[in-house]
Design an enzyme around this catalytic site. Structure first.
Site, PDB file in Angstrom:
ATOM      1  N   SER A 143       0.859  -1.189   0.000  1.00 62.28           N
ATOM      2  CA  SER A 143       0.000   0.000   0.000  1.00 62.28           C
ATOM      3  C   SER A 143       0.890   1.233   0.000  1.00 62.28           C
ATOM      4  O   SER A 143       2.068   1.162   0.370  1.00 62.28           O
ATOM      5  CB  SER A 143      -0.881   0.005   1.251  1.00 62.28           C
ATOM      6  OG  SER A 143      -1.510   1.257   1.429  1.00 62.28           O
ATOM      7  N   TYR A 156      -2.514  -0.504  10.317  1.00 65.06           N
ATOM      8  CA  TYR A 156      -2.602  -0.879   8.905  1.00 65.06           C
ATOM      9  C   TYR A 156      -1.296  -0.585   8.180  1.00 65.06           C
ATOM     10  O   TYR A 156      -0.747  -1.437   7.468  1.00 65.06           O
ATOM     11  CB  TYR A 156      -3.757  -0.132   8.237  1.00 65.06           C
ATOM     12  CG  TYR A 156      -3.855  -0.372   6.749  1.00 65.06           C
ATOM     13  CD1 TYR A 156      -4.380  -1.555   6.254  1.00 65.06           C
ATOM     14  CD2 TYR A 156      -3.403   0.586   5.846  1.00 65.06           C
ATOM     15  CE1 TYR A 156      -4.468  -1.778   4.881  1.00 65.06           C
ATOM     16  CE2 TYR A 156      -3.490   0.377   4.476  1.00 65.06           C
ATOM     17  CZ  TYR A 156      -4.026  -0.804   4.001  1.00 65.06           C
ATOM     18  OH  TYR A 156      -4.092  -1.031   2.652  1.00 65.06           O
TER      19      TYR A 156
END
Length: 246
Positions: A143, A156
């Site tokens: 990501s 995350y």
């Protein structure tokens, strides 16, 4: 779309929606055989049928990446059927964002289990196969959060940075016969945000996702990395909206 030079057997985790689904459809369109894995088997069947109806080649298997044995079965079943596993796309992920002070420990653990352990389980299942056949490629979906941290996203981002670190370590260990690519999507249309139960995290993501690119844009990046010559290893690709500041 131009067909792939060499059709490959490509395994994709988290293939029931979003980036996984878009990647499966695009790779099948290019002539690769795609093997779809996820927990939602009914959805996988719909996607596989759509691919076959469009002239592509696809199959699907149930897969919970948090279970190492299921990851091993997923890879071994494909290897038995096709005699090889050319690419594993470690794509499965969850993103229940919240501030640390919210103490959503179960959600932290879920992100660690899916986003990090899921990738490690995929590597553990496929690496011996790729070593034995003398070739292969891992495409690990991280990501933009692997490169920058924002409020509500600490855990995350930590899992995605870990995916980046594992990928780089793997690349250095296996270089020569096996390729390793990390793909870092920016804001992308997907179901990830639907897992956010925390109201602060949900509002943060609503603002963050005001500009997003389609999941097919990430699929195109993955296709590019896969279709390079065997002696070319695309180590990392960051793909984000042109208008994004993050």
């Amino acid at each position: 779309m131009t067909p792939a030079t060499t059709p490959k057997v490509v395994l994709i985790t988290g293939a029931s929606s979003g980036i996984g689904e878009a990647t499966a459809k695009l790779l099948a369109e290019r002539g690769h055989h795609v093997v779809l894995g996820a927990r939602r088997t009914e959805r996988l069947e719909e996607i596989a049928e759509a691919i076959r109806a469009a002239g592509g080649s696809a199959e699907h298997h149930p897969l919970d990446v948090t279970e190492a044995e299921q990851a091993r079965t997923f890879v071994e079943a494909s290897h038995r059927r096709h005699g090889r596993v050319d690419v594993l796309v470690n794509n499965a992920g969850v993103m229940p964002l919240s501030k640390l002070e919210a103490l959503r420990i179960n959600e932290w653990n879920r992100m660690i289990d899916v986003n990090l352990r899921g990738v490690l389980h995929g590597i553990a299942a496929a690496l011996p196969v790729m070593r034995a056949q003398g070739h292969g490629q891992f495409v690990n979906v991280a990501s933009i959060g692997a490169h920058q941290v924002s409020p509500t996203a600490a855990v995350y981002c930590a899992t995605k940075y870990a995916v980046w670190a594992v990928s780089e370590g793997l690349r250095q260990e296996v270089g020569g016969d096996i390729r390793v690519t990390t793909v870092c999507p920016g804001v992308t249309e997907s179901e990830l945000a639907e897992s956010i139960a925390d109201p602060v995290g949900r509002e943060e993501m609503r603002t963050f996702r005001s500009v997003a690119i389609p999941a097919s844009s990430i699929g195109a990046a993955i296709a590019f990395a896969i279709d390079q010559p065997a002696d070319v290893d695309v180590s990392e690709i960051i793909v984000r909206p042109t208008a994004s500041h993050a």
